[in-house]
Design an enzyme around this catalytic site. Structure first.
Site, short mmCIF file in Angstrom:
data_model
loop_
_atom_site.label_atom_id
_atom_site.label_comp_id
_atom_site.label_asym_id
_atom_site.label_seq_id
_atom_site.Cartn_x
_atom_site.Cartn_y
_atom_site.Cartn_z
CB CYS A 74 -0.81 0.10 1.19
SG CYS A 74 -2.03 1.47 1.19
CB CYS A 197 -4.98 3.66 -4.90
SG CYS A 197 -4.07 2.12 -5.03
N1 LIG Z 1 -5.85 -2.65 -2.30
C1 LIG Z 1 -4.61 -3.31 -2.57
C2 LIG Z 1 -3.37 -2.61 -2.21
C3 LIG Z 1 -3.53 -1.10 -1.39
C4 LIG Z 1 -3.33 0.06 -2.42
C5 LIG Z 1 -3.35 1.18 -1.52
N2 LIG Z 1 -4.45 1.75 -0.90
C6 LIG Z 1 -2.12 2.00 -2.03
O1 LIG Z 1 -2.17 3.16 -1.58
O2 LIG Z 1 -1.14 1.76 -2.60
C7 LIG Z 1 -4.31 -4.68 -2.71
O3 LIG Z 1 -4.45 -5.13 -3.75
O4 LIG Z 1 -3.80 -5.40 -1.71
#
Ligand SMILES: N[C@@H](CCC[C@H](N)C(=O)O)C(=O)O
Length: 258
Positions: A74, A197
């Site tokens: 993340c 994200c």
């Molecule tokens: N949801 C994700 C990883 C998390 C992404 C995140 N919020 C970011 O800021 O990169 C997964 O696929 O596990």
């Protein structure tokens, strides 16, 4: 047990943050993590992060999605964990820390956090989209009129339809200028659109550069929850020195009985 927690947000991607250097948190309790992230019955967040001691670096970050399962990297959570490590007095302005995809260098200047991502060379080009892994898997697709685009329905359809149960995060992108893009993301594990994200905007910036939608190696991104910057250099087919930069803030501290 009374659990002390902190709430952090990075461009609106929000996290329950726990100092687990004592290793007291029940790490395998998926239901507990999901209930702490629940916006009606719990604290409410897109994910939960444990900061732990690490033998090789300043600290280790363990990330769980809001569904309670351990996630891949993340990016915004990483930036928030760096701010938390600084708040706890573990680091000053520069750090190296461990995460699920390996060691990361990072720096913090007031609330602006810059996180180095792993080098990347495997970019899959498809007729309508690009797929790449920036620590987490990301589908990147250009759309028109992004603000009225149905990110939830289209994201959910692709997340399951194209990538099956293991899934992918799904990013929709629209060009704003030569070096600026708007990005909206449907996040796997949250199973909804989030306000930002970090690994997703990094994937979007690299995908735009790879497709020659920009020639700039410093790409500005407008996420729904704020602005981020992705800087990189290109060495043959490999993107190196990739830095994701943006704000990360503590919102509040609390206690909850678990
Ligand atoms: N949801 C994700 C990883 C998390 C992404 C995140 N919020 C970011 O800021 O990169 C997964 O696929 O596990």
């Amino acid at each position: 047990m009374l659990l002390t927690f902190y709430k952090y947000q990075g461009t609106g991607n929000d996290f329950v943050m726990i100092d687990n250097r004592s290793l007291n948190f029940p790490k395998k309790d998926t239901k507990l993590v999901a209930s702490l992230c629940d916006r009606r019955f719990g604290i409410g967040a897109d994910g939960l992060i444990l900061l732990e001691n690490d033998e090789m670096s300043d600290f280790n970050m363990v990330y769980y999605n809001a569904d309670g399962n351990e996630g891949s990297l993340c990016g915004n959570g990483g930036r928030c964990t760096i701010a938390f490590a600084k708040y706890l007095g573990i680091i000053e302005n520069e750090t190296t820390f461990n995460a699920v995809d390996g060691l990361h260098n990072a720096s913090i200047d007031n609330e602006l956090v810059s996180l180095q991502m792993q080098d990347l060379s495997d970019i899959k080009m498809k007729p309508n989209y690009v797929f790449l892994n920036t620590g987490s898997p990301h589908h990147v697709q250009m759309v028109k009129n992004i603000q009225s685009f149905d990110v939830f329905s289209e994201g959910k359809k692709l997340r399951y339809g194209l990538y099956g149960q293991s899934g992918s995060n799904i990013n929709f992108v629209e060009s704003i200028s030569d070096d600026e893009f708007a990005v909206r993301t449907y996040e796997r594990g949250v199973e909804d659109e989030t306000l930002s994200c970090g690994t997703g905007v990094t994937a979007a910036a690299l995908a735009m550069h790879h497709q020659q939608k920009t020639t700039s190696s410093e790409v500005k991104i407008k996420a729904q929850g704020g602005n981020l910057k992705v800087k990189f250099s290109k060495d043959g087919d490999t993107y190196r020195n990739i830095y994701l930069t943006g704000p990360a803030k503590q919102v509040f501290k609390g206690e909850i009985t678990i």
